[in-house]
Write a protein that holds these residues in place. Structure first.
Motif, PDB file in Angstrom:
ATOM      1  N   LYS A 283       0.627  -0.759  -0.041  1.00  0.00           N
ATOM      2  CA  LYS A 283      -0.159  -0.217   0.119  1.00  0.00           C
ATOM      3  C   LYS A 283       0.749   1.446  -0.036  1.00  0.00           C
ATOM      4  O   LYS A 283       0.508   2.317  -0.348  1.00  0.00           O
TER       5      LYS A 283
ATOM      6  N   TYR B 279       1.271   4.069  -3.074  1.00  0.00           N
ATOM      7  CA  TYR B 279       1.058   5.366  -2.817  1.00  0.00           C
ATOM      8  C   TYR B 279       2.107   6.110  -3.295  1.00  0.00           C
ATOM      9  O   TYR B 279       2.375   7.126  -4.142  1.00  0.00           O
TER      10      TYR B 279
ATOM     11  N   SER C 178       2.989   8.895  -6.527  1.00  0.00           N
ATOM     12  CA  SER C 178       3.353  10.070  -5.716  1.00  0.00           C
ATOM     13  C   SER C 178       4.115  10.916  -6.986  1.00  0.00           C
ATOM     14  O   SER C 178       4.419  11.849  -7.219  1.00  0.00           O
TER      15      SER C 178
ATOM     16  N   LEU D 169      -0.673   9.514   3.769  1.00  0.00           N
ATOM     17  CA  LEU D 169      -1.254   8.106   3.705  1.00  0.00           C
ATOM     18  C   LEU D 169      -1.828   7.937   4.877  1.00  0.00           C
ATOM     19  O   LEU D 169      -3.114   7.307   4.875  1.00  0.00           O
TER      20      LEU D 169
ATOM     21  N   TYR E 249      -5.197  10.085   3.958  1.00  0.00           N
ATOM     22  CA  TYR E 249      -6.386  10.143   2.750  1.00  0.00           C
ATOM     23  C   TYR E 249      -6.812   8.403   2.353  1.00  0.00           C
ATOM     24  O   TYR E 249      -7.793   7.941   2.895  1.00  0.00           O
ATOM     25  N   ASN E 250      -5.746   7.394   3.677  1.00  0.00           N
ATOM     26  CA  ASN E 250      -5.423   5.837   3.438  1.00  0.00           C
ATOM     27  C   ASN E 250      -5.816   4.923   4.362  1.00  0.00           C
ATOM     28  O   ASN E 250      -5.930   4.285   4.607  1.00  0.00           O
TER      29      ASN E 250
ATOM     30  N   SER F 139     -10.171  10.923  -2.717  1.00  0.00           N
ATOM     31  CA  SER F 139      -8.664  10.685  -3.475  1.00  0.00           C
ATOM     32  C   SER F 139      -9.347   8.968  -4.665  1.00  0.00           C
ATOM     33  O   SER F 139      -8.192   8.975  -5.231  1.00  0.00           O
TER      34      SER F 139
ATOM     35  N   ASN G  72      -8.173   8.514  -8.002  1.00  0.00           N
ATOM     36  CA  ASN G  72      -7.126   7.494  -8.423  1.00  0.00           C
ATOM     37  C   ASN G  72      -6.788   6.873  -9.485  1.00  0.00           C
ATOM     38  O   ASN G  72      -7.850   6.033 -10.029  1.00  0.00           O
TER      39      ASN G  72
END
Length: 503
Positions: A150, A154, A158, A176, A179-180, A410, A414
């Motif tokens: 993960k 990301y 980026s 992170l 958003y995650n 997000s 994505n």
């Protein structure tokens, strides 16, 4: 004793409702992340797995089936079913967000012209593998924990088009977490980044020109030349960037032939490894990009958009399963055990099918809301297609404008693409950090880079502009930035100083 039993039953009821909501939220999040091609595959899999779900034919009446199931959901005999009010509340929240979004956009001509685009002859293509595809494929072949995967996903998302990581590990850790929902420290990010920097082409994931070149040198076999090249970067980097080869030769105490060879080998290093992933792969092989949305700009400045639904069928509940569930209307006591088991199976499948249909509707509404907000924010770009017209725009800005969570924005942005009059772009192309000038003016870093790149590429290579001249020219174009800022962005884009650009 009886009171205790009643309390226990009430606790079980709350637990079931919470589980139901969580399952729906997870399904919504999963579908929101999928690009249109993967969504089509997901729907196909769901159709194969759930006999209570079917694709509608053009002459079907979906609303009739949906209303029938809504009536059945009012039955209190099955606590696993979502109530009508729960589902209506979910839909109402999205409808409210869509309505609120339009209130401050009335002066701008942006229209959703139907939400579907079915002309398959207008699919966009680009040569070779995409930057993201190549790195993702290498990631899949790397041994990583789910958590590391993960983080790497990301980081890959980026990277800029040159293959560099411009964000700090601290910024990535913050994003992170926001958003995650992943709480990660900088050391973990560094460890994952080091694995990414082992990918091809060499230099991917570098945070500076020096690191980019050093990664490439480290891949070489041990030799005297490798040692000299590392010495140049470690001890004489400033001289190297200014092309002071005579001074480097003197400091390294090497002869002319070795100095010429060293200079030649250093020039072979690639300052923009990301561009190497944009070439043609396998001769005439082409990589198909299927846009998730089509955005069209008309001559009068009107912007229309349509979601790509060419391979996304309308779904409904299979009538035979609805008929089976209807048998539960007061007849449960007279059923045989086999019939009750069949009924439980049918109700479960119908419930799952309805949740999937609802989640697809919410995905479509959410994507519509996000696209409309992006077009409104970057309307000038969609009018002229000039990157210099892009305004500073962050995920947070679109989240605040739409009233949706930043994590939702997000997910929905994505990995998705938009086909415009000016070409096909990933959604992330429309997002940009901001630069605040001394007088408080906020500028998009992407627009600054675009204008600066245009000036450098258009200069007379026999008399290239120095940073001071570039700063003056940028100010004339409406970008009042300092000379040191010009130097910063010039280096970030991989352009050397004027002396090295001279031909």
């Amino acid at each position: 004793m009886e009171q205790s039993q009643v309390q226990t039953q009430k606790q079980q009821q709350v637990l079931k409702q919470t589980t139901s909501v969580n399952q729906m939220q997870l399904l919504q999040a999963r579908l929101a992340e999928l690009p249109v091609t993967q969504l089509a595959d997901c729907i196909k899999t769901e159709l194969d797995d759930n006999p209570a779900l079917e694709a509608m034919q053009p002459d079907d009446h979906y609303d009739d089936h949906e209303d029938s199931f809504d009536d059945l959901q009012g039955n209190d005999q099955d606590d696993d079913f979502e109530t009508i009010s729960e589902r209506e509340e979910r839909q109402s929240q999205l409808d409210d967000a869509l309505n609120n979004l339009g209130r401050d956009d009335e002066e701008l001509p942006i229209y959703n012209n139907g939400g579907s685009y079915d002309n398959r002859n207008e699919l966009a293509y680009e040569p070779g593998e995409t930057f993201y595809d190549s790195l993702t494929m290498q990631m899949m072949e790397t041994v990583l924990t789910p958590r590391q995967r993960k983080i790497m996903e990301y980081i890959i998302g980026s990277l800029d088009e040159d293959g560099w990581l411009r964000k700090s590990t601290l910024a990535i850790a913050d994003e992170l977490a926001i958003y995650n929902d992943i709480d990660v420290n900088q050391r973990e990010i560094e460890q994952v980044l080091s694995k990414l920097q082992d990918f091809d082409p060499a230099g991917i994931g570098a945070r500076s020109l020096k690191e980019c070149l050093m990664i490439q040198i480290d891949r070489r076999e041990d030799s005297t030349m490798k040692t000299l090249m590392k010495q140049v970067l470690n001890s004489y980097y400033d001289e190297f960037t200014k092309k002071h080869w005579k001074k480097i030769q003197h400091e390294l105490n090497i002869d002319d032939a070795t100095a010429d060879h060293l200079s030649e080998e250093m020039r072979k290093l690639n300052p923009k490894p990301g561009l190497a992933l944009g070439g043609i792969v396998g001769g005439d092989t082409i990589h198909q990009i299927t846009p998730d949305v089509y955005i069209d700009t008309h001559e009068d400045g009107t912007v229309t958009f349509a979601l790509n639904s060419s391979d996304i069928p309308e779904l409904s509940i299979t009538p035979s399963f609805l008929d089976m569930v209807r048998q539960d209307q007061g007849n449960a006591d007279s059923m045989s055990r086999q019939m009750r088991e069949a009924l439980i199976y049918a109700r479960n499948k119908v419930d799952l099918a309805q949740r999937f249909i609802d989640a697809l509707k919410i995905r479509r509404n959410t994507l519509t809301i996000a696209v409309r907000a992006i077009i409104h924010w970057q309307h000038r770009f969609f009018e002229d297609g000039d990157d210099a017209s892009l305004l500073p725009m962050r995920l947070k800005d679109i989240a605040e404008k739409t009233g949706l969570d930043i994590s939702t924005i997000s997910r929905v942005c994505n990995g998705k693409y938009a086909q415009t009059r000016w070409g096909i772009f990933p959604f992330r192309h429309f997002f940009s950090d901001s630069y605040v000038t001394d007088d408080g003016k906020e500028l998009s870093t992407r627009s600054i880079k675009a204008a600066l790149e245009e000036l450098i590429k258009g200069e007379d290579k026999t008399k290239p502009f120095n940073d001071e001249t570039l700063a003056q020219m940028m100010a004339d174009r409406g970008f009042p930035i300092a000379r040191r800022t010009v130097a910063k962005y010039r280096e970030m884009m991989g352009f050397p100083v004027a002396r090295m650009r001279k031909e």
